[in-house]
Structure formats: structure tokens, C-alpha cells
Design a protein around this motif. Structure first.
Motif, PDB file in Angstrom:
ATOM      1  N   ILE A  29      -9.086 -16.139  -0.346  1.00 43.29           N
ATOM      2  CA  ILE A  29      -8.437 -15.717  -1.586  1.00 43.29           C
ATOM      3  C   ILE A  29      -7.560 -16.873  -2.043  1.00 43.29           C
ATOM      4  O   ILE A  29      -6.657 -17.308  -1.319  1.00 43.29           O
ATOM      5  N   LYS A  30      -7.860 -17.373  -3.228  1.00 42.00           N
ATOM      6  CA  LYS A  30      -7.098 -18.513  -3.730  1.00 42.00           C
ATOM      7  C   LYS A  30      -6.938 -18.397  -5.234  1.00 42.00           C
ATOM      8  O   LYS A  30      -7.634 -17.610  -5.887  1.00 42.00           O
ATOM      9  N   GLU A  31      -6.046 -19.185  -5.778  1.00 48.33           N
ATOM     10  CA  GLU A  31      -5.853 -19.191  -7.226  1.00 48.33           C
ATOM     11  C   GLU A  31      -6.909 -20.070  -7.878  1.00 48.33           C
ATOM     12  O   GLU A  31      -7.186 -21.168  -7.425  1.00 48.33           O
ATOM     13  N   ILE A  32      -7.519 -19.545  -8.944  1.00 50.46           N
ATOM     14  CA  ILE A  32      -8.468 -20.326  -9.723  1.00 50.46           C
ATOM     15  C   ILE A  32      -7.995 -20.369 -11.173  1.00 50.46           C
ATOM     16  O   ILE A  32      -7.129 -19.577 -11.587  1.00 50.46           O
ATOM     17  N   SER A  33      -8.565 -21.285 -11.920  1.00 50.11           N
ATOM     18  CA  SER A  33      -8.224 -21.421 -13.334  1.00 50.11           C
ATOM     19  C   SER A  33      -9.436 -21.087 -14.183  1.00 50.11           C
ATOM     20  O   SER A  33     -10.525 -21.610 -13.959  1.00 50.11           O
ATOM     21  N   ILE A  34      -9.249 -20.197 -15.158  1.00 51.50           N
ATOM     22  CA  ILE A  34     -10.311 -19.826 -16.085  1.00 51.50           C
ATOM     23  C   ILE A  34      -9.929 -20.346 -17.467  1.00 51.50           C
ATOM     24  O   ILE A  34      -8.967 -19.867 -18.070  1.00 51.50           O
ATOM     25  N   PRO A  35     -10.633 -21.338 -17.997  1.00 46.24           N
ATOM     26  CA  PRO A  35     -10.319 -21.842 -19.338  1.00 46.24           C
ATOM     27  C   PRO A  35     -10.492 -20.745 -20.389  1.00 46.24           C
ATOM     28  O   PRO A  35     -11.485 -20.002 -20.375  1.00 46.24           O
ATOM     29  N   VAL A  36      -9.519 -20.622 -21.296  1.00 48.32           N
ATOM     30  CA  VAL A  36      -9.601 -19.626 -22.364  1.00 48.32           C
ATOM     31  C   VAL A  36      -9.540 -20.325 -23.714  1.00 48.32           C
ATOM     32  O   VAL A  36      -9.151 -21.488 -23.826  1.00 48.32           O
ATOM     33  N   THR A  37      -9.938 -19.610 -24.739  1.00 48.00           N
ATOM     34  CA  THR A  37      -9.962 -20.158 -26.092  1.00 48.00           C
ATOM     35  C   THR A  37      -8.539 -20.190 -26.666  1.00 48.00           C
ATOM     36  O   THR A  37      -7.870 -19.147 -26.698  1.00 48.00           O
ATOM     37  N   PRO A  38      -8.056 -21.329 -27.092  1.00 48.20           N
ATOM     38  CA  PRO A  38      -6.700 -21.416 -27.640  1.00 48.20           C
ATOM     39  C   PRO A  38      -6.498 -20.428 -28.792  1.00 48.20           C
ATOM     40  O   PRO A  38      -7.351 -20.297 -29.668  1.00 48.20           O
ATOM     41  N   GLY A  39      -5.388 -19.720 -28.756  1.00 46.87           N
ATOM     42  CA  GLY A  39      -5.054 -18.786 -29.825  1.00 46.87           C
ATOM     43  C   GLY A  39      -5.625 -17.402 -29.602  1.00 46.87           C
ATOM     44  O   GLY A  39      -4.891 -16.421 -29.488  1.00 46.87           O
ATOM     45  N   SER A  40      -6.933 -17.284 -29.512  1.00 51.33           N
ATOM     46  CA  SER A  40      -7.555 -15.965 -29.410  1.00 51.33           C
ATOM     47  C   SER A  40      -7.846 -15.535 -27.970  1.00 51.33           C
ATOM     48  O   SER A  40      -8.168 -14.372 -27.718  1.00 51.33           O
ATOM     49  N   ILE A  41      -7.763 -16.437 -27.013  1.00 48.67           N
ATOM     50  CA  ILE A  41      -8.069 -16.214 -25.590  1.00 48.67           C
ATOM     51  C   ILE A  41      -9.566 -16.046 -25.365  1.00 48.67           C
ATOM     52  O   ILE A  41     -10.154 -16.662 -24.494  1.00 48.67           O
TER      53      ILE A  41
END
Length: 362
Positions: A29-41
Motif C-alpha cells: 500500500i503506497k501513495e500514487i499520483s493520478i494526473p487530473v484535468t486542470p480546473g475541471s478535474i
């Protein structure tokens, strides 16, 4: 949903997930990063879902144990149930709706994550959870129940009052196949092969009879032949456990393709031991190749098909109807806490023969 504070830093959603690097690497179990769309997510075709429950499939173990580590960290799992936090304008979902689903793509993150971001139009399953169904129950069924339902799509005609044989009726896919056959398609007679310990469950699901496969091949075939002698041949045989010996007895057990008879194999391995699985365990047998080739060349009277799960426009309606009118048996082995029991739960599925799904609460 505005009250939900999302852990977004520099247009990346920071979440905890169950990950692995390869077959030989441990689950973490670790932290991951999910890229999201700026402004609207989310993009117009995407959903951001807060996961409430997930479940393991044998397929998840297969994907890990055939992974050589070339793709880096992978997030485990494909089934989920949760709440829509953000919905793109081109999706049919709204914020706050409870949904369940399954997606399986090589380059897509899995579902064992606090949040998942995905395109529902490319998912195997993405449906609203019927009223009254828990997140745990909903997360346990997408892959296995959709597979079971789609097996019946190979039969051309009305299944009402027909005869169905389900090889592996005590398995998760088999359990749904029994329920769908009896209570949705109104099949006249459902016979399942299973062990004695699963027989009570199989009868409660709707089966009219069972054959004990643990007594050996000769006993199993003799019992099936005895049934056919009294009741007539099967209209459809669904094999969810790769019990392909019946192919040798099509003349005695199965109606011909001219009578709409069909044999359906669920694509999968020949072993329940996913920890030590090899390539030979997932390749089709000579018996299966021979029968499928004969049918393709017009040299066999018996239609043979392979079920590989895919998206379905009617699946969600079928599940909702069954649940609302009769209820469903969800074939759950246990419900566990994801943060403390993820490895133990995975080991149960990887070892096989546990009977039912392992579900994890987030």
C-alpha cells in the motif's frame, strides 16, 4: 459532493493504492499520483469515483503473476463499487450517484485505490447500484456475473423450459450462471457439477440437480448420461472450470447446432493454483482446439464457443431486475479491511479453492 476535499497537489490526485511491480514483488500500500484535468478535474468523458469496496478476481492474480515488471508499478484489481465525485459532461452519471463496475486495460490503473479516474464508455461494466444493494455486494459481482450472463448470449432462441448444464456451478461464475438461467431466462432444468460441500448452495440458487465431480470422470459422465437418457440432451452446456472431457461425449449429451445446441467455455486457466501458474495452464487444450477447428470447418454437428468477457448494453438491466425481483446470492467468501488484510485476502484467491469472492472495504 462539494463537501469532499480532494487531495490534489499540482494537478495530481494523491491517493493510497495497493500496488505491485512484478510477479516476484510483494503487494504494497503506497501513495500514487493520478494526473487530473486542470480546473475541471475530469475530462468530458471521465468519472472520478471514491472507492468504497473492491473485490479480487483470479484474473487479478493472473495479471500479477504474468507481470515481468516492464510497466513499473501497477495498481491491483478491476472490480469496484463507490460514489461518483466528479462526472464529465459526456457521461450518463451524476455526482453523488452510487455505481459499480469493472475495467481491465493493460495501461490503466486498477481499482484497489482510494479514488479511481476512468472513462466509463471503455469499461467492461459501469452501472448504477440498485437501491438497497451494499457497496460490498456490488463490488463482488461485476466481472463474474457479467461473464456468466454473456455465456447465454451464444444460444440463439428462447431458453424458457430448456435444459442447461453448468460445469462448475459452485464457482463464482457458476453461481451467477445458475441464478441467471433459472430466474431470468426461466430455464426449465438446470444441472450443475460441484462438490458435495457446494451442493446445498447450488440448490438454493435454483439448480434442479447436481453431479458430484469429486467422484471422478467415469462417475460424472455416467450420471450425466443417466440424466440425458431420462430427460433428453442439453440445449446449452456452460463450462466455467475448463472441464473439457464432456467434448468427447457431445453425441450423447448435447443437441446439435441445427437444434440450437451450443457448448460455451469460459476462457481461463486449467488450474486453481494461481501462485504457481505457467503459460501451459492458460493455453487451449488439444481437445478444445480440435473441436473448435472441426466446427469452424463445418465438420462437426456441435457448436463450440469461447466466452471472453466484454461490455454489454443489457447486463445492468438484467442484474437490476434479478436483484429487485428475487434478490441475488453474491457468492462472497469474506469481507476484509483493505489496510490490514489486503495480503491475506490476496493469498486466499491466489491459492484457489476458497469458494466465493474476497471483498475489501475502503
Amino acid at each position: 459532493m462539494s463537501s469532499v476535499t480532494l487531495p490534489i497537489v499540482d494537478n495530481e490526485l494523491k491517493v493510497k493504492a495497493v500496488t505491485y511491480k512484478s510477479k516476484y514483488a510483494p503487494l504494497l500500500i503506497k501513495e500514487i499520483s493520478i494526473p487530473v484535468t486542470p480546473g475541471s478535474i475530469v475530462k468530458q468523458n471521465e468519472l472520478l469515483v471514491q472507492v468504497k469496496a473492491t473485490s479480487l478476481n483470479p484474473l487479478d492474480c493472473l495479471m500479477k503473476n504474468f507481470n515481468k515488471g516492464w510497466l513499473g508499478d501497477r495498481v491491483l484489481g478491476c472490480d469496484f463499487a463507490g460514489v461518483v465525485i466528479k462526472a464529465g459532461s459526456n457521461t450518463v452519471f451524476k455526482e453523488g450517484e452510487e455505481i459499480y463496475g469493472s475495467f481491465m486495460e493493460v495501461f490503466q490503473r486498477g481499482t484497489f485505490s482510494e479514488y479511481i479516474l476512468f472513462d466509463p464508455s471503455t469499461s467492461l461494466v459501469c452501472e448504477k447500484i440498485p437501491n438497497g444493494m451494499s457497496f460490498e455486494d456490488a463490488s463482488s459481482m461485476p466481472m463474474v456475473s457479467c461473464t456468466a450472463y454473456q455465456c447465454f448470449q451464444f444460444y440463439k432462441g428462447d431458453l424458457k423450459d430448456k435444459k442447461v448444464l453448468i460445469l462448475g456451478a459452485g464457482s463464482s461464475v457458476g453461481s451467477y450462471a445458475v441464478q441467471i438461467a433459472k430466474h431470468y431466462f426461466n430455464v426449465g432444468t438446470v444441472i450443475g457439477t460441484c462438490s458435495p460441500r457446494s451442493s446445498d448452495k447450488v440448490f438454493k440458487l435454483g439448480a434442479d440437480g447436481f453431479v458430484d465431480y469429486t467422484k471422478g470422470v467415469t462417475s460424472k459422465i455416467n450420471e450425466l448420461l443417466k440424466f440425458v437418457k431420462i430427460n433428453g440432451k442439453f440445449d446449452i452446456i456452460i463450462d466455467v472450470v475448463r472441464d473439457e472431457i464432456v467434448i468427447d461425449y457431445f453425441d450423447s449429451l448435447l443437441k446439435t447446432y441445427k437444434e440450437n445446441g451450443v457448448f460455451v467455455t469460459v476462457n481461463g486457466p486449467y488450474t486453481d493454483d494461481f501462485k504457481n501458474i505457467g503459460l501451459i495452464d492458460v493455453l487451449p487444450s488439444f481437445r478444445r482446439i480440435k473441436q473448435y477447428t472441426k466446427y469452424a470447418l463445418g465438420l462437426s454437428n456441435y457448436k463450440a464457443e469461447t466466452e471472453i468477457v466484454h461490455s454489454s448494453d443489457t447486463y445492468g438491466e438484467v442484474i437490476a431486475k434479478l436483484y429487485e425481483e428475487r434478490g441475488l446470492n453474491f457468492s462472497i467468501n469474506s469481507v476484509r479491511d483493505i489496510y490490514s488484510d489486503f495480503q491475506e485476502g490476496y493469498d486466499l484467491i491466489e491459492g484457489g479453492k476458497i469458494g466465493g469472492k474476497v471483498v475489501f472495504k475502503w
